[in-house]
Each structure stands twice: as C-alpha cells, then as structure tokens.
Design an enzyme around this catalytic site. Structure first.
Site, PDB file in Angstrom:
ATOM      1  N   ASP A   1       8.966   2.678  -0.693  1.00 15.10           N
ATOM      2  CA  ASP A   1       8.447   2.964   0.322  1.00 15.10           C
ATOM      3  C   ASP A   1       8.452   2.597   2.037  1.00 15.10           C
ATOM      4  O   ASP A   1       8.512   1.745   1.911  1.00 15.10           O
ATOM      5  CB  ASP A   1       6.752   2.911  -0.261  1.00 15.10           C
ATOM      6  CG  ASP A   1       6.531   3.487   0.602  1.00 15.10           C
ATOM      7  OD1 ASP A   1       5.616   3.786   1.293  1.00 15.10           O
ATOM      8  OD2 ASP A   1       4.719   3.072   0.589  1.00 15.10           O
TER       9      ASP A   1
ATOM     10  N   TYR B   1       0.853  -1.384  -0.080  1.00 15.38           N
ATOM     11  CA  TYR B   1       0.150  -0.229   0.021  1.00 15.38           C
ATOM     12  C   TYR B   1       1.071   1.335  -0.075  1.00 15.38           C
ATOM     13  O   TYR B   1       2.134   1.451   0.504  1.00 15.38           O
ATOM     14  CB  TYR B   1      -0.426  -0.494   1.368  1.00 15.38           C
ATOM     15  CG  TYR B   1      -1.367   1.205   1.403  1.00 15.38           C
ATOM     16  CD1 TYR B   1      -3.167   1.584   0.673  1.00 15.38           C
ATOM     17  CD2 TYR B   1      -1.520   2.512   2.088  1.00 15.38           C
ATOM     18  CE1 TYR B   1      -3.497   2.581   0.636  1.00 15.38           C
ATOM     19  CE2 TYR B   1      -2.146   3.791   2.138  1.00 15.38           C
ATOM     20  CZ  TYR B   1      -3.565   3.817   2.142  1.00 15.38           C
ATOM     21  OH  TYR B   1      -4.378   4.900   1.811  1.00 15.38           O
TER      22      TYR B   1
ATOM     23  N   LYS C   1       4.972   8.703   9.186  1.00 13.59           N
ATOM     24  CA  LYS C   1       5.012   8.253  10.014  1.00 13.59           C
ATOM     25  C   LYS C   1       5.418   8.823  11.356  1.00 13.59           C
ATOM     26  O   LYS C   1       5.693   9.675  11.706  1.00 13.59           O
ATOM     27  CB  LYS C   1       4.271   6.511   9.600  1.00 13.59           C
ATOM     28  CG  LYS C   1       3.702   6.074   9.155  1.00 13.59           C
ATOM     29  CD  LYS C   1       2.820   4.843   9.108  1.00 13.59           C
ATOM     30  CE  LYS C   1       1.756   4.823   8.810  1.00 13.59           C
ATOM     31  NZ  LYS C   1       1.238   4.081   6.957  1.00 13.59           N
TER      32      LYS C   1
HETATM   33  C1  LIG Z   1       1.122   4.178   5.581  1.00 13.24           C
HETATM   34  C2  LIG Z   1       1.887   4.357   4.599  1.00 13.24           C
HETATM   35  C3  LIG Z   1       1.756   4.962   3.089  1.00 13.24           C
HETATM   36  C4  LIG Z   1       0.288   6.059   3.400  1.00 13.24           C
HETATM   37  O1  LIG Z   1       0.305   7.453   4.281  1.00 13.24           O
HETATM   38  P1  LIG Z   1      -0.517   8.457   4.752  1.00 13.24           P
HETATM   39  O2  LIG Z   1       0.234   9.056   5.651  1.00 13.24           O
HETATM   40  O3  LIG Z   1      -1.760   7.574   5.421  1.00 13.24           O
HETATM   41  O4  LIG Z   1      -1.156   9.464   3.562  1.00 13.24           O
HETATM   42  C5  LIG Z   1       1.885   4.846   2.536  1.00 13.24           C
HETATM   43  N1  LIG Z   1       2.881   3.531   2.168  1.00 13.24           N
HETATM   44  C6  LIG Z   1       3.089   3.388   3.150  1.00 13.24           C
HETATM   45  C7  LIG Z   1       4.431   1.497   3.368  1.00 13.24           C
HETATM   46  C8  LIG Z   1       2.411   3.292   4.015  1.00 13.24           C
HETATM   47  O5  LIG Z   1       2.713   2.132   5.447  1.00 13.24           O
END
Ligand SMILES: *Cc1c(COP(=O)(O)O)cnc(C)c1O
Length: 428
Positions: free
Chosen positions: A239, A144, A267
């Site tokens: 990511d 994701y 995060k």
């Molecule tokens: C949480 C997450 C996102 C999205 O981040 P948001 O701040 O919710 O937009 C993208 N990539 C990864 C791997 C994530 O865990």
C-alpha cells in the site's frame, strides 16, 4: 493568534456535517480544540480564514509534495477544465498517467485508476482473493488502508486469532477473513502461513508506515514478507498510497528494492485531486473486468481533471528530481527537532524516510503499533498548539506522518527548528 472566523465556520459546520468535518483526521480530536479553516495555499504555506499564514507540514495529508498551487499543475488543470469535466468515455490522459506510473514502478505492468486510496485497497484485496481463489488477508496493526470494511480490524487476543471489527457497523463476517499481526514481526507471519498454508490470498502492508506516525521496516522484514508470499502462493500488496512518489520517485519498492505483486497508490498521483490506483503483475491485473471476471468500476474513475493534475505533478517531480534535497532537509529537520527535545530533557524518538517524519514523545524506538501507543499524547497536544501559535501547521495527531514539500526552503526548516526549541523548552 486570532481564530475567530475559523471558530464561527466550525460551529456552523457542526450543525450540518457530523463532527463538522468530512474526514475525522481534520477534527483536531487528538489535540483538542477546533480546526482551522483554510482559505488558500501557496507553496509551503496555508492562509486561514482569519488571515493567519501557516507553514504547512500536512500537505493535504500527503498529496502536496510540490507544495500548494504549483504553477505547472494549475496550468494543466486549467487547460483540461476548458475541455470539460467528465465524459464517461476513455481519454488519452488516463493512458499517459498509467504509462508514467508503470515507468516509475517496474513491478506495475498494468494499472487501474479509481478515485481514492480506499477504493484502491478495497479493489486490490478483492483482486487478490479473486486471483488466488483464497479468502484470508493479512494486515498489520497500525497500518491504515482506508475505511474498507474488511480492513477495519484490530488484532484479536492471540497472534493468529482472526481480527475483530474496529468500528461499529462492520459485521464480524466482514473481518472474519482478515488476520491482524504486529508490524516488523516476521516470525508471527511465518507462523500464520505455516498454520494455514493454503488460505492466505494476500498480505497488505504500508512498506514504510505513515499512519501510526512514521515507522520504518526493520532490516529483512519486507524481504521476508516477499519470500513468504512467494513460497505460499499469496500476493504481496504494497500500500503505497502515501509512500508512492514520496519516499522515492519509484516509492518504497524502489527504495528497498522489492517487487510486490500488487501496489496501491493515491495522494501524490492525483496532485491534490481525488485519485487512487492499483496495479501490478499483468497476469493478475488481467483478471479485472472487463478483461477478466473480478468486478470493479467507477463513474468518475480516470476523471480528466484529476488525470491532468496528477500527470503534471509527476512530470514536475521527474523533471526537477527534488528527492535528494527533500531527504537531506527532512533529515536536518529531524535532527533539529531531536536536539530541541533533548535540550528540553523530553523522552522522544524521531523517525524519518524521504520527506516523511514523526517526532514521537516516547523514549523507546517505535517499531510497531504497541510501542506507538506508549507515546505521551498529552505532551504532543501541547507541542502541536505551541507550534500553531508560532505559525507552524503540523498534523493534529501524534500518530501521523509530517511532510516536507519541495516548496519548503532551508529558512523554513530553520524557523521550524527554532520554534520547536521554544515550544519544547516549555513542556519539560
Ligand atoms: C491515505 C491512505 C489510504 C486511504 O486513502 P483515501 O484516499 O483517504 O481513501 C490508504 N492507505 C494509505 C497507506 C494511506 O496513507
């Protein structure tokens, strides 16, 4: 456990907010029932509006590696608040956070702050396309990357079929240049590159997947992606919104010794405030406006309060270096959960990396999305509610990472294992 107040709050919210929540993962859809409303957090614990105390393994879905309300973080945000909330002009804190990130992740030579992980990945793929002059992005099923139109795809019927939208409202045109392959399947990626050698702008991957539950890269997978990207002139995008400063201070790239071209973060770098970032090779980052022609902007990007919160969080992480202890305790918890499931005779597998883990209710090792979907989600739901009844707050879906924080004590881990023994024994 009394949940009357939470229920009332949720009913009221459902009248004015779609589904009652501002992000779907909060709605307990995967386990049935209503979400708990949280009044406050303290260390490893949450307190809900009914006064229940819960041991938290969600950590706001990733940011709270220090636990809730760490005094140094609170202090930094309070100090920053006294100076104002936003200026729309540069502040020193932005440079300090950029320097801290660059020091932790040597692949990042320059970095741009945004306000969410979604914004970071959206901007990184725009940059990869703008830099290479190519359109195709490769992603992996079960990874994701936020709710970016072009990344909301599911795999087509054949391996090299272009992705199809996974949400109404995403036009086919938006996903026409996204190819969705199976995680850990390097031959599939090789075949794609061989068939379209000059089309791929970038490969985006969660180097340790957290968003189908924790799934580890098999030996050679990330190295293989890196080699293929280099050979075909595509950019490798890690990511690390979840794994950055989580599976190691320097993220998955430090853990596995890989140098991606671009990295997305979020995060933990915001410490619980809305922050994302993308960074990498200087020659690539120099293509971003105003240095270069690829447009990207944000009214609240680099917000001073958010920078202060993120900086304080990374400072504490650097000074206290909790990673070895976190990894040990998480491995101990994973072993304990596994033993509890074994004692109950339940098919299961546990994956962990650093302070992330998932207990999967499937007898097969979960190495990709196809295998993740074979889990017994009904059993997971009963496990989830059994743990809630015992004051343990887990992510409300089988397909999420659980997080241990530096505020979790060995006694907290023991209590969690004991609760799992009781709950799982009742699920056979
Ligand atoms: C949480 C997450 C996102 C999205 O981040 P948001 O701040 O919710 O937009 C993208 N990539 C990864 C791997 C994530 O865990």
């Amino acid at each position: 456990m009394n949940r009357d107040q939470s229920r009332k709050h949720f009913e009221r919210a459902c009248r004015v907010i779609p589904g009652g929540v501002n992000s779907p993962a909060r709605a307990f859809g995967g386990v049935g029932g209503d979400p708990l409303y949280i009044a406050r957090g303290e260390g490893a614990h949450l307190f809900d509006v009914d006064g229940n105390r819960l041991l938290d393994y969600v950590g706001s879905w990733g940011p709270h590696i220090l636990g809730h309300n760490h005094p140094a973080v609170v202090e930094a945000v309070q100090q920053s608040l006294l100076c104002g909330t936003s200026f729309g002009a540069p502040t020193e804190a932005e440079t300090l956070l950029a320097e801290t990130i660059i020091e932790a992740m040597p692949s990042i030579e320059q970095v741009r702050m945004v306000s969410s992980g979604t914004e970071a990945t959206m901007s990184a793929i725009r940059l990869a396309r703008g830099f290479t002059g190519r359109d195709v992005i490769v992603k992996f099923a079960g990874c994701y990357h936020g709710h970016v139109d072009s990344l909301l795809v599911q795999a087509g019927s054949a391996a090299t079929t272009l992705g199809v939208p996974s949400s109404p409202g995403v036009p086919k045109g938006c996903t026409a240049d996204t190819v969705c392959l199976e995680f850990n399947d390097l031959p599939q990626v090789e075949a794609l590159f061989a068939s379209r050698p000059r089309s791929v702008a970038g490969v985006i991957v969660e180097p340790v997947v957290g968003n189908m539950g924790v799934v580890l890269p098999e030996c050679g997978f990330l190295e293989g992606l890196s080699a293929l990207c280099r050979r075909y002139g595509a950019l490798l995008i890690f990511d690390e919104v979840m794994t950055g400063f989580r599976v190691a201070y320097g993220g998955a790239q430090a853990r596995f010794g890989i140098r991606p071209d671009l990295t997305t973060l979020g995060k933990i770098i915001g410490g619980g405030m809305p922050v994302g970032a993308y960074g990498g090779r200087k020659d690539v980052m120099q293509r971003i406006s105003p240095a270069g022609p690829v447009y990207q902007a944000g009214t609240l990007s680099g917000n001073p309060l958010a920078m202060a919160c993120g900086l304080a969080t990374l400072r504490v992480l650097k000074e206290t270096d909790p990673y070895a202890r976190l990894e040990q305790e998480t491995a101990r918890l994973a072993r304990g959960l596994s033993q509890a499931a074994r004692d109950a005779g339940l098919p299961h597998t546990v994956a962990s990396a650093g302070s992330m883990f998932t207990l999967f209710f499937s007898g097969n090792p979960v190495v990709n999305y196809k295998l993740a979907t074979q889990c017994d989600t009904k059993r997971f739901a009963r496990y989830f509610w059994g743990m809630i009844e015992r004051g343990i707050y887990l992510p409300c879906s089988q397909f999420e990472a659980n997080f241990v924080s530096a505020a979790h004590t060995p006694a907290d881990i023991d209590a969690t294992i004991a609760a799992a023994h009781e709950v799982l024994a009742g699920l056979a």
